[in-house]
Design a protein around this motif. Structure first.
Motif, PDB file in Angstrom:
ATOM      1  N   VAL A   1      43.988  23.846  35.641  1.00 10.43           N
ATOM      2  CA  VAL A   1      44.624  23.105  34.547  1.00 10.43           C
ATOM      3  C   VAL A   1      43.574  22.641  33.548  1.00 10.43           C
ATOM      4  N   VAL A   2      43.915  22.776  32.261  1.00 13.78           N
ATOM      5  CA  VAL A   2      43.048  22.351  31.169  1.00 13.78           C
ATOM      6  C   VAL A   2      43.837  21.376  30.298  1.00 13.78           C
ATOM      7  N   SER A   3      43.188  20.336  29.814  1.00 17.49           N
ATOM      8  CA  SER A   3      43.850  19.424  28.877  1.00 17.49           C
ATOM      9  C   SER A   3      44.028  20.128  27.537  1.00 17.49           C
ATOM     10  N   GLY A   4      45.174  19.891  26.911  1.00 20.28           N
ATOM     11  CA  GLY A   4      45.448  20.480  25.603  1.00 20.28           C
ATOM     12  C   GLY A   4      46.367  21.681  25.707  1.00 20.28           C
ATOM     13  N   ASN A   5      46.825  22.117  24.561  1.00 17.08           N
ATOM     14  CA  ASN A   5      47.731  23.263  24.463  1.00 17.08           C
ATOM     15  C   ASN A   5      46.925  24.441  23.912  1.00 17.08           C
ATOM     16  N   VAL A   6      46.343  25.219  24.811  1.00 17.45           N
ATOM     17  CA  VAL A   6      45.423  26.295  24.434  1.00 17.45           C
ATOM     18  C   VAL A   6      46.159  27.636  24.509  1.00 17.45           C
ATOM     19  N   LYS A   7      46.402  28.217  23.348  1.00 20.21           N
ATOM     20  CA  LYS A   7      47.096  29.511  23.272  1.00 20.21           C
ATOM     21  C   LYS A   7      46.111  30.653  23.564  1.00 20.21           C
ATOM     22  N   ALA A   8      46.664  31.808  23.880  1.00 19.40           N
ATOM     23  CA  ALA A   8      45.837  32.981  24.182  1.00 19.40           C
ATOM     24  C   ALA A   8      44.924  33.322  23.011  1.00 19.40           C
ATOM     25  N   ALA A   9      45.438  33.246  21.802  1.00 17.70           N
ATOM     26  CA  ALA A   9      44.627  33.566  20.619  1.00 17.70           C
ATOM     27  C   ALA A   9      43.448  32.610  20.496  1.00 17.70           C
ATOM     28  N   ASP A  10      43.631  31.344  20.892  1.00 19.07           N
ATOM     29  CA  ASP A  10      42.545  30.361  20.858  1.00 19.07           C
ATOM     30  C   ASP A  10      41.439  30.740  21.848  1.00 19.07           C
ATOM     31  N   VAL A  11      41.849  31.202  23.029  1.00 17.66           N
ATOM     32  CA  VAL A  11      40.877  31.601  24.058  1.00 17.66           C
ATOM     33  C   VAL A  11      40.075  32.801  23.563  1.00 17.66           C
ATOM     34  N   VAL A  12      40.756  33.812  23.031  1.00 18.62           N
ATOM     35  CA  VAL A  12      40.084  35.024  22.547  1.00 18.62           C
ATOM     36  C   VAL A  12      39.111  34.665  21.418  1.00 18.62           C
ATOM     37  N   LYS A  13      39.556  33.835  20.482  1.00 19.55           N
ATOM     38  CA  LYS A  13      38.690  33.428  19.365  1.00 19.55           C
ATOM     39  C   LYS A  13      37.458  32.679  19.882  1.00 19.55           C
ATOM     40  N   ALA A  14      37.649  31.784  20.839  1.00 21.70           N
ATOM     41  CA  ALA A  14      36.517  31.033  21.401  1.00 21.70           C
ATOM     42  C   ALA A  14      35.517  31.969  22.078  1.00 21.70           C
ATOM     43  N   ILE A  15      36.021  32.975  22.776  1.00 21.28           N
ATOM     44  CA  ILE A  15      35.139  33.965  23.424  1.00 21.28           C
ATOM     45  C   ILE A  15      34.339  34.711  22.355  1.00 21.28           C
ATOM     46  N   GLN A  16      35.039  35.175  21.327  1.00 23.46           N
ATOM     47  CA  GLN A  16      34.371  35.935  20.268  1.00 23.46           C
ATOM     48  C   GLN A  16      33.379  35.087  19.486  1.00 23.46           C
ATOM     49  N   ASP A  17      33.719  33.817  19.260  1.00 24.61           N
ATOM     50  CA  ASP A  17      32.835  32.928  18.509  1.00 24.61           C
ATOM     51  C   ASP A  17      31.615  32.473  19.317  1.00 24.61           C
ATOM     52  N   ASN A  18      31.615  32.714  20.630  1.00 22.11           N
ATOM     53  CA  ASN A  18      30.521  32.259  21.503  1.00 22.11           C
ATOM     54  C   ASN A  18      29.837  33.425  22.207  1.00 22.11           C
ATOM     55  N   ASN A  19      29.650  34.498  21.475  1.00 23.19           N
ATOM     56  CA  ASN A  19      28.899  35.664  21.965  1.00 23.19           C
ATOM     57  C   ASN A  19      29.447  36.272  23.241  1.00 23.19           C
ATOM     58  N   GLY A  20      30.755  36.306  23.391  1.00 23.49           N
ATOM     59  CA  GLY A  20      31.363  37.037  24.495  1.00 23.49           C
ATOM     60  C   GLY A  20      31.785  36.245  25.716  1.00 23.49           C
ATOM     61  N   SER A  21      31.475  34.946  25.762  1.00 23.46           N
ATOM     62  CA  SER A  21      31.965  34.138  26.881  1.00 23.46           C
ATOM     63  C   SER A  21      32.128  32.692  26.423  1.00 23.46           C
ATOM     64  N   PHE A  22      33.038  32.012  27.080  1.00 21.18           N
ATOM     65  CA  PHE A  22      33.333  30.641  26.693  1.00 21.18           C
ATOM     66  C   PHE A  22      33.628  29.817  27.931  1.00 21.18           C
ATOM     67  N   ALA A  23      32.943  28.681  28.077  1.00 18.68           N
ATOM     68  CA  ALA A  23      33.145  27.793  29.232  1.00 18.68           C
ATOM     69  C   ALA A  23      34.315  26.856  28.948  1.00 18.68           C
ATOM     70  N   ILE A  24      35.256  26.822  29.878  1.00 18.52           N
ATOM     71  CA  ILE A  24      36.445  25.983  29.759  1.00 18.52           C
ATOM     72  C   ILE A  24      36.355  24.891  30.820  1.00 18.52           C
ATOM     73  N   THR A  25      36.336  23.647  30.393  1.00 20.53           N
ATOM     74  CA  THR A  25      36.293  22.536  31.347  1.00 20.53           C
ATOM     75  C   THR A  25      37.706  22.250  31.832  1.00 20.53           C
ATOM     76  N   THR A  26      37.879  22.233  33.141  1.00 19.78           N
ATOM     77  CA  THR A  26      39.198  22.012  33.732  1.00 19.78           C
ATOM     78  C   THR A  26      39.423  20.529  34.022  1.00 19.78           C
ATOM     79  N   VAL A  27      40.652  20.181  34.313  1.00 18.46           N
ATOM     80  CA  VAL A  27      40.999  18.812  34.684  1.00 18.46           C
ATOM     81  C   VAL A  27      40.244  18.402  35.951  1.00 18.46           C
ATOM     82  N   GLN A  28      39.970  19.344  36.824  1.00 16.81           N
ATOM     83  CA  GLN A  28      39.253  19.094  38.084  1.00 16.81           C
ATOM     84  C   GLN A  28      37.806  18.695  37.824  1.00 16.81           C
TER      85      GLN A  28
END
Length: 195
Positions: free
Chosen positions: A122-149
């Motif tokens: 689980v992640v806080s916020g309403n993160v759409k698939a397009a947001d995840v893809v954009k974050a990956i592309q904007d961060n050189n191919g990978s993006f760290a997602i902080t979970t509620v845990q």
């Protein structure tokens, strides 16, 4: 005298007929008004999108996840205001766990471990698939997602697929995206990720 009686009878008959016509008009008007009111009531009824737990419970592919959420006591939390983004393992994802793992996690004495695993999805916020893809592309191919845990998942792309890599190096593919809920969004994944 006969003429007067006949005239009175005729007038009485006309008055009765006129009264019946008025009653029919009144009944027809009332029926129309009632029908219009019912139609208006039907138009006012809104379809409410279920929350994350409701959406998951309504989809047979998430029945194991729903059972786990109940066992961990997270129904109320995930039914809360949010918004939340849930990377939701489908039933076959739980089947990939080593034999006996799921049964052990569903026991009351494993509630803390199960809660940790589930909140890692689980992640806080309403993160759409397009947001995840954009974050990956904007961060050189990978993006760290902080979970509620508290730990992170690393999102990357494999062709057009979004891959999540967990803290132990295990991977999961997002197989269905942007399932809307009233308090967030669900993305289905094919493997349970571990903190």
């Amino acid at each position: 005298m006969k003429k007067q009686l006949l005239a009175l009878a005729l007038i009485g008959g006309l008055m009765t007929a006129h009264g019946c016509a008025d009653t029919k008009k009144k009944n027809t008007a009332e029926e129309t008004e009632t029908a219009e009111t019912e139609i208006q009531k039907e138009e006012v009824i809104e379809v409410q999108t279920p929350n994350i737990v409701g959406v998951a419970a309504g989809n047979e592919n998430f029945s194991t996840l729903v059972a786990a959420v109940k066992a961990a006591g997270l129904v109320e939390t995930l039914s809360g205001e949010g918004p939340f983004t849930v990377f939701a393992p489908v039933n076959t994802a739980f089947e990939k766990l080593p034999e006996g793992t799921l049964d052990g996690l569903l026991k009351p004495e494993s509630k803390a471990t199960l809660t940790s695993i589930l909140t890692y999805h689980v992640v806080s916020g309403n993160v759409k698939a397009a947001d995840v893809v954009k974050a990956i592309q904007d961060n050189n191919g990978s993006f760290a997602i902080t979970t509620v845990q508290g730990n992170t998942l690393t999102a990357s792309l494999d062709g057009e697929n979004v891959i999540l890599t967990d803290a132990k190096g295990g991977t999961s593919t997002i197989v269905l995206t942007d399932v809307e809920a009233s308090n967030g969004v669900i993305h289905a994944i094919d493997t349970v990720v571990m903190p």
